[in-house]
Scaffold this motif. Structure first.
Motif: not given
Length: 355
Positions: A30-49
């Motif tokens: 299922n293509r949309e089950d791939a992981r998505l790393m969220m990179v926020s420039r404003e918050r200088d923060f990395i999160d995982h979805y």
């Protein structure tokens, strides 16, 4: 040669170590089950979805820009008719008069007038190609000795042009569907705009229902996209050309989004190249043509606010682009974290969202 006013940009700064087992060989079922790393420039923060979470990471009024190019079955396999020697070709373009431009690979030196017998992916002889002339860029002008337009002929005898890091470029039947976005429309690419491979009909409907706009552009991805930079200084790299287009409808939608305060989020680096080429003077306008835009520091983006993209090869122009957009140190951290967290890399791998 680099301009004296341009500081050196060391290509080696865009290298990184990647364990081979992190290079995805197949997409997820299922293509949309791939992981998505969220990179926020404003918050200088990395999160995982996951890609399926995209609607909650964007805002109503944002605009996703998709590249609707369709990948051609451009890889050709066969034998030299006279000697029986193995031969491979990659279709690049047709001149509209029945002549094709190919990259060719074989032992020995081919001669004008020589013919090649092309076999399909089941090993059946399908067509004969006549070598017309060697071209300046190392490619060949050839002419198929069969009736039909190039799309029809390639569909009969071509194979999916997978990059070498996926099963050494050897396709399986599933790749005919897997290596194509669900919204692919305009034929012409020899490589997929891979960030778009994650999007499903269900996810696109959800995005639209949440008030996220969808615009389309076309950029026919060329073979040069995946070639590593060989120059020590990025300013000395000669960028390849790719053919693209953005029409008035997409321009109007994107400009309206900007006027309303929404963000322009490109799906894939190829969409970025179209948008930044068409908006190079600060005003986004309809455009059709060839672009060799190389986005590298200190480039300032004129249209694109965010990017959904896959993880790119070391020393590639695509990696240079995303680090220019996302910020050098933040993106270095993101890639290091992707390796530590065992994200899947490259064309069939996971994705990143830079906002």
């Amino acid at each position: 040669m680099p301009n004296e006013t341009q500081p050196k940009l060391a290509t080696s700064d865009y290298d990184y170590e990647l364990p081979k087992d992190l290079i995805a060989q197949h997409p997820l079922r299922n293509r949309e089950d791939a992981r998505l790393m969220m990179v926020s420039r404003e918050r200088d923060f990395i999160d995982h979805y996951h890609v399926r979470d995209l609607a909650e990471l964007l805002k109503p009024g944002d605009c996703l820009v998709l590249n609707n190019t369709r990948v051609l079955p451009a890889k050709l396999v066969g034998k030299r008719t006279q000697t029986g020697g193995r031969w491979q070709g990659l279709f690049l373009e047709s001149d509209g008069n029945g002549n094709w431009k190919l990259l060719c690979k074989t032992r020995g030196k081919m001669q004008p007038g020589e013919t090649v017998t092309v076999t399909d992916r089941h090993g059946v002889d399908r067509a004969t190609l006549k070598m017309i002339a060697r071209l300046d860029d190392g490619a060949w002008a050839v002419r198929p000795e069969a009736e039909g337009d190039y799309e029809t002929l390639l569909s009969q005898m071509g194979r999916v042009p997978l990059p070498h890091y996926i099963r050494d470029g050897n396709m399986v039947d599933a790749d005919l569907k897997d290596y194509q976005t669900i919204y692919a429309k305009t034929a012409g690419a020899v490589a997929a705009p891979t960030a778009g491979l994650h999007l499903t009909k269900r996810l696109i409907k959800e995005l639209i229902d949440e008030g996220i706009r969808i615009a389309q552009v076309t950029l026919h991805v060329g073979i040069g996209t995946f070639r590593p930079v060989t120059a020590d200084d990025l300013n000395e790299h000669v960028m390849h050309y790719e053919t693209g287009e953005i029409n008035q409808k997409s321009v109007d939608l994107i400009n309206q989004t900007r006027a309303d305060g929404g963000r322009i989020v490109a799906v894939g680096t190829t969409s970025v190249r179209v948008l930044e080429t068409a908006g190079s003077d600060g005003e986004l306008k309809p455009w059709v043509g060839d672009t060799n835009l190389f986005i590298k520091p200190p480039y300032e983006f004129k249209v694109v606010d965010g990017l959904m993209t896959n993880f790119h090869l070391p020393r590639s122009t695509l990696l240079v682009m995303i680090r220019t957009l996302g910020g050098d140190e933040l993106l270095k951290r993101a890639y290091a974290e992707a390796v530590d967290e065992k994200y899947r890399f490259f064309s069939y791998g996971d994705a990143m969202l830079i906002l």
